[in-house]
Write a protein that holds these residues in place. Structure first.
Motif, PDB file in Angstrom:
ATOM      1  N   PHE A 162       0.804  -1.113   0.100  1.00  0.00           N
ATOM      2  CA  PHE A 162       0.007   0.094  -0.043  1.00  0.00           C
ATOM      3  C   PHE A 162       0.883   1.485  -0.056  1.00  0.00           C
ATOM      4  O   PHE A 162       0.600   2.304  -0.917  1.00  0.00           O
ATOM      5  CB  PHE A 162      -1.008   0.152   1.476  1.00  0.00           C
ATOM      6  N   HIS A 163       1.924   1.256   1.005  1.00  0.00           N
ATOM      7  CA  HIS A 163       2.830   2.427   1.066  1.00  0.00           C
ATOM      8  C   HIS A 163       3.515   2.548  -0.332  1.00  0.00           C
ATOM      9  O   HIS A 163       3.418   3.857  -0.815  1.00  0.00           O
ATOM     10  CB  HIS A 163       3.947   2.097   2.122  1.00  0.00           C
ATOM     11  N   ALA A 164       4.073   1.662  -1.144  1.00  0.00           N
ATOM     12  CA  ALA A 164       4.652   1.753  -2.300  1.00  0.00           C
ATOM     13  C   ALA A 164       3.695   2.253  -3.312  1.00  0.00           C
ATOM     14  O   ALA A 164       4.093   3.270  -4.265  1.00  0.00           O
ATOM     15  CB  ALA A 164       5.272   0.468  -2.917  1.00  0.00           C
ATOM     16  N   ALA A 165       2.454   1.826  -3.371  1.00  0.00           N
ATOM     17  CA  ALA A 165       1.355   1.965  -4.444  1.00  0.00           C
ATOM     18  C   ALA A 165       0.960   3.485  -4.058  1.00  0.00           C
ATOM     19  O   ALA A 165       0.799   4.250  -5.168  1.00  0.00           O
ATOM     20  CB  ALA A 165       0.126   1.213  -4.326  1.00  0.00           C
ATOM     21  N   VAL A 166       0.824   3.884  -2.672  1.00  0.00           N
ATOM     22  CA  VAL A 166       0.248   5.317  -2.645  1.00  0.00           C
ATOM     23  C   VAL A 166       1.488   6.375  -3.042  1.00  0.00           C
ATOM     24  O   VAL A 166       1.038   7.572  -3.499  1.00  0.00           O
ATOM     25  CB  VAL A 166      -0.143   5.482  -1.192  1.00  0.00           C
ATOM     26  N   THR A 167       2.798   6.109  -2.744  1.00  0.00           N
ATOM     27  CA  THR A 167       3.947   6.679  -2.901  1.00  0.00           C
ATOM     28  C   THR A 167       3.886   7.163  -4.666  1.00  0.00           C
ATOM     29  O   THR A 167       4.204   8.121  -4.825  1.00  0.00           O
ATOM     30  CB  THR A 167       5.274   6.099  -2.665  1.00  0.00           C
ATOM     31  N   GLU A 168       3.707   6.013  -5.382  1.00  0.00           N
ATOM     32  CA  GLU A 168       3.764   6.295  -6.599  1.00  0.00           C
ATOM     33  C   GLU A 168       2.496   7.084  -7.383  1.00  0.00           C
ATOM     34  O   GLU A 168       2.793   7.818  -8.029  1.00  0.00           O
ATOM     35  CB  GLU A 168       3.742   4.719  -7.362  1.00  0.00           C
ATOM     36  N   GLN A 169       1.481   6.835  -6.638  1.00  0.00           N
ATOM     37  CA  GLN A 169       0.159   7.542  -7.026  1.00  0.00           C
ATOM     38  C   GLN A 169       0.327   9.185  -6.677  1.00  0.00           C
ATOM     39  O   GLN A 169      -0.082   9.814  -7.400  1.00  0.00           O
ATOM     40  CB  GLN A 169      -0.993   6.940  -6.399  1.00  0.00           C
ATOM     41  N   LEU A 170       1.012   9.340  -5.457  1.00  0.00           N
ATOM     42  CA  LEU A 170       1.080  10.687  -4.891  1.00  0.00           C
ATOM     43  C   LEU A 170       1.958  11.292  -5.894  1.00  0.00           C
ATOM     44  O   LEU A 170       1.862  12.406  -6.517  1.00  0.00           O
ATOM     45  CB  LEU A 170       1.688  10.670  -3.672  1.00  0.00           C
ATOM     46  N   GLN A 171       3.054  10.660  -6.388  1.00  0.00           N
ATOM     47  CA  GLN A 171       4.162  11.521  -7.491  1.00  0.00           C
ATOM     48  C   GLN A 171       3.243  11.678  -8.704  1.00  0.00           C
ATOM     49  O   GLN A 171       3.606  12.756  -9.163  1.00  0.00           O
ATOM     50  CB  GLN A 171       5.377  10.256  -7.662  1.00  0.00           C
ATOM     51  N   THR A 172       2.563  10.846  -9.465  1.00  0.00           N
ATOM     52  CA  THR A 172       1.511  10.902 -10.464  1.00  0.00           C
ATOM     53  C   THR A 172       0.497  12.210 -10.131  1.00  0.00           C
ATOM     54  O   THR A 172       0.563  12.958 -11.085  1.00  0.00           O
ATOM     55  CB  THR A 172       0.954   9.746 -10.852  1.00  0.00           C
ATOM     56  N   PHE A 173       0.194  12.132  -9.050  1.00  0.00           N
ATOM     57  CA  PHE A 173      -0.984  13.143  -8.862  1.00  0.00           C
ATOM     58  C   PHE A 173      -0.102  14.531  -8.838  1.00  0.00           C
ATOM     59  O   PHE A 173      -0.640  15.475  -9.320  1.00  0.00           O
ATOM     60  CB  PHE A 173      -1.617  12.729  -7.665  1.00  0.00           C
ATOM     61  N   LEU A 174       0.982  14.520  -7.998  1.00  0.00           N
ATOM     62  CA  LEU A 174       1.508  15.818  -7.768  1.00  0.00           C
ATOM     63  C   LEU A 174       1.994  16.257  -9.357  1.00  0.00           C
ATOM     64  O   LEU A 174       2.346  17.679  -9.598  1.00  0.00           O
ATOM     65  CB  LEU A 174       2.886  15.748  -7.054  1.00  0.00           C
TER      66      LEU A 174
END
Length: 144
Positions: A115-127
Motif C-alpha cells: 500500500f505504501h509503495a502504491a500510494v507513493t507512486e500515485q502521489l508522485q503522479t498526482f503531484l
C-alpha cells in the motif's frame, strides 16, 4: 548547551536481554507466543492509521467539493481568463478525484508495505498532474 552536545555524542548502552532456552519441539509455540503481542500492536497501529487516512480522505473530498463550487471574488475579469481558470479547475479536480478514488486503505498489516509503495507512486503522479493547474488556480482562488 554543553549537556546537549554531550548527550548527542554519548554512546548508548547496550540493551541486555535475558537468554531463554527453548526445546526444539516447543519452538513453534514459543515463537507464536512472542509474536502475538507484536502482531496485535502492529494491527492496532494500522487501525489507527487507517482511521487517520479515512479522516484525511474526508477532508480531501470536502476540499474537492469546495473548489467545485468556489466563485471568483472579482467576477469582472475577462471571459478568456475565466475560461482559462475553468479549464485548469477541471484538470485539477479530475486529478484530485482520480487520486482520491485510487486510495484504498490496507486491510491487514501484510498489505501495508505494498500500500505504501502504491500510494507513493500515485502521489508522485498526482503531484505531476496538478502542478500547473494548482499554480494557475492560486492566482484566482488564493484568498478563498
Amino acid at each position: 548547551m554543553f549537556s546537549l552536545i554531550k548527550r548527542l555524542f554519548k554512546k548508548e548502552e547496550a540493551i541486555t536481554r535475558p537468554q531463554e532456552s527453548v526445546p526444539l519441539e516447543r519452538l513453534q509455540i514459543w515463537v507464536e507466543e512472542k509474536a502475538a503481542p507484536l502482531r496485535q500492536r502492529a494491527h492496532d497501529a494500522l487501525s489507527a492509521k487507517v482511521t487517520q487516512l479515512n479522516e484525511e480522505m474526508g477532508h480531501l473530498w470536502t476540499s474537492i467539493t469546495a473548489l467545485q463550487v468556489a466563485q471568483l471574488l472579482n467576477p469582472s475579469i475577462p471571459d478568456r481568463a475565466k475560461q482559462f481558470m475553468a479549464g485548469n479547475r477541471e484538470a485539477f479536480l479530475r486529478a484530485a478525484e482520480q487520486f482520491a478514488h485510487s486510495i484504498k486503505a490496507p486491510a491487514s498489516v501484510d498489505d501495508a508495505r505494498p500500500f505504501h509503495a502504491a500510494v507513493t507512486e500515485q502521489l508522485q503522479t498526482f503531484l505531476t498532474q496538478i502542478n500547473r493547474p494548482f499554480q494557475i488556480l492560486q492566482e484566482f482562488f488564493a484568498h478563498e
